[in-house]
Scaffold this active site. Structure first.
Site, PDB file in Angstrom:
ATOM      1  N   GLU A   1      -1.359   9.836  -3.193  1.00 33.19           N
ATOM      2  CA  GLU A   1      -0.343   8.555  -2.607  1.00 33.19           C
ATOM      3  C   GLU A   1      -0.108   7.794  -3.617  1.00 33.19           C
ATOM      4  OE1 GLU A   1      -0.166   6.836   1.053  1.00 33.19           O
ATOM      5  OE2 GLU A   1       0.759   4.949   0.111  1.00 33.19           O
TER       6      GLU A   1
ATOM      7  N   ASP B   1       1.785   4.355  -4.700  1.00 30.74           N
ATOM      8  CA  ASP B   1       3.054   3.552  -4.581  1.00 30.74           C
ATOM      9  C   ASP B   1       3.905   2.224  -5.248  1.00 30.74           C
ATOM     10  OD1 ASP B   1       2.356   4.178  -2.071  1.00 30.74           O
ATOM     11  OD2 ASP B   1      -0.055   3.229  -1.542  1.00 30.74           O
TER      12      ASP B   1
ATOM     13  N   GLU C   1       4.905  -0.567  -3.555  1.00 31.90           N
ATOM     14  CA  GLU C   1       4.925  -1.698  -2.223  1.00 31.90           C
ATOM     15  C   GLU C   1       5.400  -2.894  -2.548  1.00 31.90           C
ATOM     16  OE1 GLU C   1       2.538   0.076   1.274  1.00 31.90           O
ATOM     17  OE2 GLU C   1       1.304  -0.848   0.127  1.00 31.90           O
TER      18      GLU C   1
END
Ligand code: NAG
Ligand code: NAG
Ligand code: NAG
Length: 295
Positions: free
Chosen positions: A101, A103, A105
């Site tokens: 993953e 990311d 955010e």
């Protein structure tokens, strides 16, 4: 030719030329709104997505395609005003307990306080590689481009084309690297007031709901993966083959950061980085993660 058959021809030509490339980012073609019960919407002929959140639910979307390596980019306008407690996410992820993953955010804040851009990398289910940044502009006033440049050498996180973080492939030093699992692209807006703003001290102010973030110009200059037989083609960088005549090496598949890129990244890290797991000695009393050591 009658006007209506001319229109049919134009439409089919448009469809033909948009095959195999997601430039221009038609969300109807590349994304499904997957949750939020009407709070996520594709608008403006597929050129805009809004994701909203109220007290009952947030919302989210995921790409129809899975990708293995690419330059994957989205323009986002974040929740304006009092966005404390909200998280807007833009990330790549594979499935399963040993997932990879990557990311972005965006952690909301009180009016006047800056957004925090939280980044992380998971390899084979293991994360704990957070770096956080402030931005050099107000991300709620307009759309800005957030990109992942993901090839075999590294993952680069970029904001408006400026590299802010590089996660190098250090497999030779025993550090995992996301390279054998295809990933989908996800975006979502959700309530994270148990941790997002000042470690959870500032809660979401529901009288400000609904909260809305907007997305446009999705661009995946990336290898579309649909079965394990695609893995070696994607890894070789010899694509896209479908929509172009003959194979072509993707430029960025071998892209390194040049000295100008490193200079700009160092500028961002010096002025805007607010947390770096590699500098958090208290957190790793057993020893720092291997990728944090200078090589
Ligand atoms: C990645 O894609 C974005 C959006 O199209 C583009 O602006 C940027 O130049 C690309 N970056 C690289 C390194 O190819
Ligand atoms: C490849 O991916 C699987 C999950 O599908 C993972 O368990 C495995 O460790 C990975 N292998 C390498 C060499 O990265
Ligand atoms: C929540 O928003 C309302 C409306 O703007 C405001 O009057 C109130 O003070 C806010 N509450 C908090 C705790 O900030």
């Amino acid at each position: 030719m009658s006007p209506s058959s001319f229109r049919v021809l134009l439409l089919s030509l448009t469809a033909f030329f948009s095959l195999g490339s997601s430039r221009g980012g038609n969300f109807h073609q590349y994304f499904d709104i997957t949750w939020g019960d009407g709070r996520g919407n594709i608008l403006d002929n597929g050129h805009l997505v809004t994701l909203s959140m109220d007290k009952c639910s947030g919302s989210g979307m995921q790409s129809k395609n899975e990708y293995l390596f690419g330059n994957i980019s989205m323009k986002i306008k974040l929740v304006p005003g009092d966005s404390a407690g909200t998280v807007t996410a833009f990330y790549l992820s594979s499935q399963g307990p040993t997932h990879d993953e990557i990311d972005f955010e965006f952690l909301g804040n009180l009016p006047g306080d800056p957004y925090v851009v939280h980044t992380n990398v998971f390899t084979q289910g293991k994360g704990n590689r957070e770096q956080r940044f402030h931005l050099w502009f107000d991300p709620t006033k307009g759309f800005h481009a957030y990109s992942f440049i993901w090839n075999l050498q590294h993952v680069i996180f970029a904001v408006d084309g400026i590299p802010i973080r590089e996660f190098k492939n250090l497999e030779s030093k025993g550090v995992g690297f996301p390279k054998n699992q295809s990933m989908r692209v996800y975006s979502s807006l959700w309530n994270a007031d148990d941790w997002a703003t000042r470690g959870g001290l500032v809660k979401t102010n529901w009288s400000q709901a609904p909260f809305t973030a907007s997305f446009r110009d999705f661009n995946a200059d990336a290898c579309v993966w649909s079965s394990p037989s695609d893995t070696s083609r994607c890894s070789s960088g010899r694509w896209p083959a479908a929509a172009t005549s003959g194979e072509q090496h993707s430029v960025w598949m071998r892209q390194e950061l040049d000295s100008k890129g490193y200079k700009r990244m160092r500028w961002v890290q010096r002025k805007y980085m607010v947390y770096n797991y590699c500098a958090d000695r208290k957190r790793f009393p057993q020893g720092m993660p291997r990728e944090c050591k200078r090589h």
